[in-house]
Design an enzyme around this catalytic site. Structure first.
Site, PDB file in Angstrom:
ATOM      1  N   SER A   8       0.834  -1.198   0.000  1.00  0.00           N
ATOM      2  CA  SER A   8       0.000   0.000   0.000  1.00  0.00           C
ATOM      3  C   SER A   8       0.869   1.248   0.000  1.00  0.00           C
ATOM      4  CB  SER A   8      -0.923  -0.026   1.223  1.00  0.00           C
ATOM      5  OG  SER A   8      -0.204  -0.351   2.387  1.00  0.00           O
ATOM      6  N   GLU A  10       0.879   5.493   1.105  1.00  0.00           N
ATOM      7  CA  GLU A  10       0.218   6.540   1.896  1.00  0.00           C
ATOM      8  C   GLU A  10       0.469   7.925   1.285  1.00  0.00           C
ATOM      9  OE1 GLU A  10       0.579   6.142   6.175  1.00  0.00           O
ATOM     10  OE2 GLU A  10       1.004   8.299   6.326  1.00  0.00           O
ATOM     11  N   ASP A 102      -1.824  13.565  16.736  1.00  0.00           N
ATOM     12  CA  ASP A 102      -1.036  14.550  17.487  1.00  0.00           C
ATOM     13  C   ASP A 102      -1.563  15.909  17.096  1.00  0.00           C
ATOM     14  OD1 ASP A 102       0.889  12.896  18.741  1.00  0.00           O
ATOM     15  OD2 ASP A 102       1.894  12.653  16.805  1.00  0.00           O
ATOM     16  N   PHE A 210      12.240  14.693  11.174  1.00  0.00           N
ATOM     17  CA  PHE A 210      11.054  13.842  11.263  1.00  0.00           C
ATOM     18  C   PHE A 210      11.272  12.707  12.260  1.00  0.00           C
ATOM     19  CE2 PHE A 210       7.600  12.628   8.174  1.00  0.00           C
ATOM     20  CZ  PHE A 210       7.208  13.928   7.896  1.00  0.00           C
ATOM     21  N   HIS A 260       4.001  -1.096   3.643  1.00  0.00           N
ATOM     22  CA  HIS A 260       3.194   0.116   3.473  1.00  0.00           C
ATOM     23  C   HIS A 260       4.189   1.253   3.241  1.00  0.00           C
ATOM     24  CE1 HIS A 260      -0.156   2.946   4.268  1.00  0.00           C
ATOM     25  NE2 HIS A 260       0.702   3.649   4.985  1.00  0.00           N
TER      26      HIS A 260
END
Ligand code: FAD
Length: 281
Positions: A8, A10, A102, A210, A260
């Site tokens: 998959s 995102e 968040d 990140f 993913h």
């Protein structure tokens, strides 16, 4: 390779029309690889409510790949969540990624009625029964706010017991932590698929920022090499592709139930890894 593995990609919803057009072009390119599904993130507190909804419906309907909206519970009321669930359900969306979320800094304290993702999973089940395949987040290197690894494992078990069907991990660069996490939760009787989330490496400074925020550790040997490349983005990308491909090979050989990709709304970095791995199309 097992036929049951799932792959998959995102995306995140964009702020501008131009960004959205680019996202759709990337999505069409990725769709030609026939992934099992796409997913689209949600800004906690509802900051992307309409953009996530529109992007999901367009990816699912026009691009033609089954698409899972992310949904987070902090900052959203039950009434708002109920309305979104009902809209997704009536539009034929069958999968959802259920998160706590968040709140962006500056948005104050969480004001939602549900505090943790396990409560959101319970809520989705109580509102919509078995309609949705529910994904939850997993943290092989521990969620940064968890009191301990044990607490975080217990939380993951709570989410599975609340009705999650499978999980997607935070990204990581160390396959062993993934295998250890899966072994630990299986010993506690949880056997839902835990799919590794894969972050292609394209830009070192962004990745470092990140990773600090989300608690993903960049191993010293990778960090040092990336730092040594300085501004040489071609070398960073080539090295990153090699490191991530090798980790994915290990994950799949070790039994990971799919991958993913955090596409970051780009096609090439994920597809380079997909092609290196010779994943099915
Ligand atoms: P939870 O599972 O609720 O856990 C959050 C923390 O609380 C953990 O430290 C846990 O150990 C602790 N905890 C849980 N229950 C209790 C309890 N009863 N008492 C005390 N502590 C407890 N964020 C977004 O805003 N939008 C997105 O679209 C998005 N997509 C994501 C997709 C994936 C695959 C992943 C891995 C993360 C995503 N995130 C997203 C980030 C995520 O929202 C954050 O990591 C968030 O901080 C935690 O969400 P969660 O669903 O894992 O929370």
């Amino acid at each position: 390779m097992s036929q049951e593995r799932r792959y998959s990609f995102e995306f995140f919803p964009t702020k501008t029309e131009a960004g959205h057009e680019k996202l759709m072009t990337v999505a069409r390119q990725l769709a030609s690889y026939k992934p099992d599904f796409f997913s689209c993130t949600y800004g906690a507190g509802g900051s992307t409510r309409d953009r996530t909804l529109n992007t999901v419906l367009q990816l699912d309907g026009e691009v033609g790949v089954s698409t899972a909206p992310h949904l987070s519970c902090v900052g959203d009321s039950k009434a708002e969540l109920r309305e979104l669930l009902s809209t997704y359900q009536s539009n034929g969306i069958k999968r959802i990624v259920a998160l706590r979320g968040d709140l962006p800094s500056g948005m104050g304290m969480a004001s939602g009625e549900l505090r943790y993702a396990n409560e959101l999973v319970e809520f989705i089940r109580s509102e919509t029964g078995d309609h949705f395949h529910i994904e939850v987040a997993a943290y092989p290197e521990m969620h940064p706010q968890a009191r301990s690894f044990e607490d975080d494992i217990a939380n993951f078990v709570r989410k599975a017991k609340a009705g999650a069907d499978s999980a997607i991990t935070q990204y990581f660069f160390n396959a062993d932590c993934y295998f250890y996490f899966v072994e630990r939760v299986q010993k506690l009787g949880v056997d839902i698929p835990v799919v590794p989330g894969i972050m292609p490496i394209t830009n070192y400074s962004k990745l470092a920022r990140f990773s600090d925020a989300c608690g993903a550790e960049i191993p010293r040997w990778v960090r040092k090499q990336l730092e040594a490349y300085g501004d040489d983005t071609d070398s960073i990308q080539a090295y990153g592709e090699q490191v991530i491909t090798e980790m994915c090979e290990r994950l799949l050989q070790g039994g990971a139930p799919g991958l993913h990709f955090y596409s970051m709304n780009q096609a090439e970095p994920s597809l380079a890894i997909w092609n290196n791995l010779k994943l099915p199309r």
